[in-house]
Each structure stands twice: as C-alpha cells, then as structure tokens.
Design an enzyme around this catalytic site. Sequence first.
Site, short mmCIF file in Angstrom:
data_model
loop_
_atom_site.label_atom_id
_atom_site.label_comp_id
_atom_site.label_asym_id
_atom_site.label_seq_id
_atom_site.Cartn_x
_atom_site.Cartn_y
_atom_site.Cartn_z
N ASP A 291 0.87 -1.16 0.00
CA ASP A 291 0.00 0.00 0.00
C ASP A 291 0.92 1.23 0.00
OD1 ASP A 291 -2.16 1.71 0.22
OD2 ASP A 291 -2.47 1.34 2.35
N PHE A 292 0.35 2.42 -0.28
CA PHE A 292 1.17 3.63 -0.29
C PHE A 292 1.03 4.41 1.02
CE2 PHE A 292 1.64 8.21 -1.09
CZ PHE A 292 2.98 8.24 -1.42
N ASP A 293 -0.14 5.01 1.24
CA ASP A 293 -0.33 5.84 2.42
C ASP A 293 -0.24 5.03 3.70
OD1 ASP A 293 -1.16 8.64 1.43
OD2 ASP A 293 -2.42 7.32 0.22
N ASP B 263 -1.87 -1.01 6.03
CA ASP B 263 -2.12 -0.34 7.31
C ASP B 263 -3.59 -0.05 7.56
OD1 ASP B 263 -2.33 1.77 5.33
OD2 ASP B 263 -2.26 3.16 7.02
#
Length: 268
Positions: free
Chosen positions: A32-34, A206
Amino acid sequence: MAQTPRPTHPLSIDEAWAFTADHASSTTFFFDFDGVLSPVTDDPDASQPVSAVPGVLERLAESVQRVAIVSARPVSFLRSRFASLERVDLYGLYGLEVWHEGQVVTEPAAEPWVPAMAELAERARAELPSSILIEYKRLSVALHYRTAPGEASTVERWGHEQAERLGLRIQAGRMVVELKPPVDQDKGMVITEGVRNAGCAWYFGDDMSDIKAFDALRAREAVDPAFFGVAVAVANPETGAEVSSAADLTLESPDEVASFLSRGLERF
C-alpha cells in the site's frame, strides 16, 4: 542444496526471510502507499514516500520476481512519486487503474462513472463543511475529516446517503469515507490475481481495505501447499489494532518498512 520448507503461521521474521531468499525468483512484494511507504498527512496531495523507499524498492525489484504498489491513489499520483522506478508495477484506485506498458489502463466497467464522480465531488464541496477535504480521483471521491474529527458522523451520514442515491459503494479508511463505482474490484482481487503464478508473496498494509489483501494470501495458501504468504501490518493509532491482528508481522512506521526491507535484502 535443499530449499527452506514453507513456514507455518505464526512465523518468525527469520523464517519468512529465509523462505523468501530461497524463492526470490517466484516472489512478489505488494505495498500500500499511504501509511506504508509514506506517512499519512493532513493534505493527501502533500504525501511523499519516505526518503529511503524509492531506492530500497528498486533494489528489491532487482532481487525478486515482481514488486507492485496497490493503492487507493490514482495511478497518475503514484507515477508522480515513483517515476524513476521502471521495475515497479502500479495499481491505482484499488485496481481500477493499472500502469501497463507505459500507459494507464482503466477497468472498462468503471469508465462510465467518471461524470458521476465529478458531479459528486462538486456536490460534496457545496454541501459538506468547509473543514472536510474533498479528494476527487476521477473514479472515486474521498471525504477526509482528519483535520475535523468532530465531523465524522456528518461525513459518514452524507456518504451513505449519496451511496444509496447513486448506487455507489463505500470504502471506509483512516479518517476518510470514500465513494466508489459499484464495480467488483478491491485490493483482495488484485492480490488474488497477482499471486496466481507466484511461489511466495508479501503484502504490506495499514488500513481496513488491506485486510482483504491479507485474506487473499491466506486463501492462496489454502489451495496451494507450496505457496507462502506474509501479511505485514504497519501500526497506527486509527486502524492499527485490527489490521495488526490480521497480520503475521507488525512494523511501527514507513521508515521502519524501509529499514526492514534493507535488512531483509542482505539475505539475498
């Protein structure tokens, strides 16, 4: 030389890296990024990967079969942050967009919803409190209340009303409500397809949407005794407990993700 046998869950970090190093040529890493590669910020447009991330992803992509970022962000945003990474695949908007052979490929079933999403973003700006950040993503609209947590119930109620009115789907996240087209696509489906020919896969997440990706790893293990999946949670005070309870390993921050990968690469 005999290869490392597939570990059992729960597992140790040493077991996970030992198996991965032995099966690097058939291993995929998904991120994932954020909240995983970048800290979560009040202004989504200000998010940047932590400084060590691009370099470590490039090294990782040279060592394993595949590296991919699977994000709620549009591909255009991901490209702006990772333009230098030639070997990293990009899935945007939960897989509704894919960076493929130098261009963005959009899920055909989602394309007709672009005008409705634009109109929804304008309605949100007109009807929601000015403290709510409206993020228009072409194929979705995210309503961020991070800087106005007292408006959470207002945002959630408005979002559910619009979803019912337009026939949209809702994705809840870290102090955000996102409205998406009614198209069957999520991170779990991206991972299910992405591990079809893999011998090992890691997923770092997350948020609540990442649990579907963890579940996809478990499902693959259930039907393929040779496959090994590692679910990694990145801790946070908003969704961290629930995500961590679904994961094999928990890291404390995006900076620790970069350090963890650097240490793991020493085994290759």
